[in-house]
Write a protein that holds these residues in place. Structure first.
Motif, PDB file in Angstrom:
ATOM      1  N   SER A  48     -28.007 116.573 -42.312  1.00 44.66           N
ATOM      2  CA  SER A  48     -26.940 115.614 -42.577  1.00 44.66           C
ATOM      3  C   SER A  48     -27.562 114.222 -42.677  1.00 44.66           C
ATOM      4  O   SER A  48     -28.287 113.797 -41.775  1.00 44.66           O
ATOM      5  CB  SER A  48     -25.911 115.652 -41.443  1.00 44.66           C
ATOM      6  OG  SER A  48     -24.991 114.580 -41.560  1.00 44.66           O
ATOM      7  N   VAL A  49     -27.277 113.544 -43.773  1.00 45.39           N
ATOM      8  CA  VAL A  49     -27.834 112.205 -44.002  1.00 45.39           C
ATOM      9  C   VAL A  49     -26.679 111.214 -43.964  1.00 45.39           C
ATOM     10  O   VAL A  49     -25.842 111.183 -44.862  1.00 45.39           O
ATOM     11  CB  VAL A  49     -28.561 112.137 -45.361  1.00 45.39           C
ATOM     12  CG1 VAL A  49     -29.095 110.732 -45.606  1.00 45.39           C
ATOM     13  CG2 VAL A  49     -29.697 113.153 -45.402  1.00 45.39           C
ATOM     14  N   HIS A  50     -26.621 110.422 -42.913  1.00 46.49           N
ATOM     15  CA  HIS A  50     -25.504 109.497 -42.750  1.00 46.49           C
ATOM     16  C   HIS A  50     -25.859 108.135 -43.332  1.00 46.49           C
ATOM     17  O   HIS A  50     -26.935 107.590 -43.078  1.00 46.49           O
ATOM     18  CB  HIS A  50     -25.139 109.349 -41.269  1.00 46.49           C
ATOM     19  CG  HIS A  50     -23.751 108.838 -41.063  1.00 46.49           C
ATOM     20  ND1 HIS A  50     -23.430 107.504 -41.110  1.00 46.49           N
ATOM     21  CD2 HIS A  50     -22.585 109.502 -40.842  1.00 46.49           C
ATOM     22  CE1 HIS A  50     -22.134 107.359 -40.911  1.00 46.49           C
ATOM     23  NE2 HIS A  50     -21.590 108.561 -40.749  1.00 46.49           N
ATOM     24  N   VAL A 101     -28.142 119.815 -47.847  1.00 48.29           N
ATOM     25  CA  VAL A 101     -27.961 118.427 -47.438  1.00 48.29           C
ATOM     26  C   VAL A 101     -26.468 118.166 -47.302  1.00 48.29           C
ATOM     27  O   VAL A 101     -25.668 118.654 -48.105  1.00 48.29           O
ATOM     28  CB  VAL A 101     -28.551 117.448 -48.485  1.00 48.29           C
ATOM     29  CG1 VAL A 101     -28.218 116.001 -48.130  1.00 48.29           C
ATOM     30  CG2 VAL A 101     -30.059 117.633 -48.608  1.00 48.29           C
ATOM     31  N   PHE A 103     -23.839 114.912 -47.092  1.00 49.73           N
ATOM     32  CA  PHE A 103     -23.868 113.480 -47.389  1.00 49.73           C
ATOM     33  C   PHE A 103     -22.442 112.954 -47.501  1.00 49.73           C
ATOM     34  O   PHE A 103     -21.578 113.620 -48.078  1.00 49.73           O
ATOM     35  CB  PHE A 103     -24.608 113.241 -48.716  1.00 49.73           C
ATOM     36  CG  PHE A 103     -24.853 111.790 -49.031  1.00 49.73           C
ATOM     37  CD1 PHE A 103     -25.803 111.065 -48.339  1.00 49.73           C
ATOM     38  CD2 PHE A 103     -24.129 111.152 -50.031  1.00 49.73           C
ATOM     39  CE1 PHE A 103     -26.032 109.728 -48.631  1.00 49.73           C
ATOM     40  CE2 PHE A 103     -24.349 109.818 -50.333  1.00 49.73           C
ATOM     41  CZ  PHE A 103     -25.310 109.101 -49.625  1.00 49.73           C
ATOM     42  N   LEU A 136     -27.963 112.133 -55.702  1.00 50.93           N
ATOM     43  CA  LEU A 136     -28.293 113.213 -54.780  1.00 50.93           C
ATOM     44  C   LEU A 136     -27.883 114.576 -55.338  1.00 50.93           C
ATOM     45  O   LEU A 136     -28.612 115.564 -55.190  1.00 50.93           O
ATOM     46  CB  LEU A 136     -27.607 112.958 -53.437  1.00 50.93           C
ATOM     47  CG  LEU A 136     -28.074 113.773 -52.242  1.00 50.93           C
ATOM     48  CD1 LEU A 136     -29.589 113.679 -52.063  1.00 50.93           C
ATOM     49  CD2 LEU A 136     -27.369 113.319 -50.979  1.00 50.93           C
TER      50      LEU A 136
END
Length: 336
Positions: A48-50, A101, A103, A136
């Motif tokens: 998880s990319v915050h 991923v 996002f 992305l």
């Protein structure tokens, strides 16, 4: 950068297998949702990319009271995301041994990280003038990595500064807005692994309730392969459960869970997924992440680890080091 696309015929069937589901091609030809569930159950780990406007403040994922509404609405003028690099994010995900991923598309402030006709409060109108979801999405599809988009439900402080009022009219208006944004995401960025709703506390006690089932049905109709989650479950119609560490401790995850389970952990410790410079040097290390993977495997769950991007959009070097070390360990020894 344009996202690749899979077209759907008049019967709602896709004309190609999404790259992240290539190993499930046979199942996908019969039932895209079954293929997606099969893929997710074997995924082991996701990243998880915050990211979003809160990163500029360094006070966590959902800062309240730090700025006035007027001051907060000026943050897009500072949101340059100069070092946001989708290739770096996806390559780190692959090197870590992860398969997908996650996002954010829309956070509680209402700021959209994609091109949308529903509001001017989006990343295309920021200093950076970038469509981060598009960048992305295309990179994930090219590399065969699944992409889950996070959507914070029931709160949009830009459009509803006083909150979304209870009642049929107000909630229907809001749900129509949400469906417009979801339609843009589901039709503009190629096959998505799924939509992850956040904000379960916002739907509790609503009478009448938000019509989440209608929203879920729309997602599945447009993209039959897209999995839906709403934390540990809002209606019981979700495809997967996404459970935090705190909820896992009270027994919400076990080997008899009816849905595939995703266990969420923050690399920075605690439960706040946003950028916080005050916890630098205290992030999860290799041994701890390896232990988290072991515990997730014991619960037949997928581990989702969260890393917060820096204010300029760059990856956190502390988290990169840990993720790469774990990926190398899995490459040598297999999953824990």
């Amino acid at each position: 950068m344009q996202a690749l696309t899979v077209n759907y015929n008049g019967e709602g069937m896709p004309d190609a297998v999404p790259t992240y589901l290539f190993d499930q091609a046979e199942t996908y030809a019969k039932n895209p949702l079954d293929a997606a569930l099969e893929w997710f159950s074997s995924a082991i780990m996701g990243v998880s990319v915050h990211f979003g406007l809160p990163a500029l403040l360094g006070k966590g994922e959902n800062p309240k009271g730090v700025l006035t509404d007027e001051q907060y609405n000026m943050l897009p003028q500072r949101f340059g995301c100069e070092h946001f690099d989708a290739i770096d994010i996806v390559e780190m995900t692959i090197a870590a041994g992860a398969r997908y991923v996650r996002f954010p598309a829309v956070l509680p402030d209402g700021f959209a990280l994609f091109s949308t006709a529903t509001t001017d409060f989006n990343s295309l109108n920021s200093k950076g003038k970038r469509n981060l979801v598009a960048e992305l999405a295309s990179t994930c599809e090219f590399h065969g990595i699944g992409l889950f988009l996070e959507y914070h439900f029931g709160e949009n402080r830009h459009l509803y500064q006083q909150g979304i009022q209870k009642g049929v009219v107000a909630q229907t208006e809001y749900c129509d807005f949400v469906k417009q944004q979801l339609h843009e995401l589901l039709t503009g960025y190629g096959p998505l692994a799924g939509i992850c709703f956040e904000g379960l506390e916002n739907v509790a006690g609503r009478d009448p309730a938000f019509d989440l089932k209608d929203i879920y049905d729309m997602i599945h109709f447009i993209q039959p392969n897209a999995l839906v989650s709403f934390e540990d479950g809002a209606t019981g119609d979700e495809d997967i459960l996404s459970v935090t560490e705190a909820k896992a401790r009270v027994g919400l995850v076990d080997k008899n869970a009816m849905n595939p389970v995703e266990l969420m952990r923050c690399m920075s410790g605690g439960t706040d997924r946003g950028f916080r410079p005050d916890v630098a040097g205290k992030h999860m290390k290799e041994a701890q992440l390896w232990e988290e993977l072991k515990q997730a495997h014991a619960k037949t769950a997928t581990l989702l680890v969260n890393t917060a991007l820096m204010p300029d959009g760059s990856l956190d070097l502390e988290d990169i080091k840990t993720l790469l070390a774990v990926g190398e360990r899995m490459e040598l020894h297999g999953r824990p």
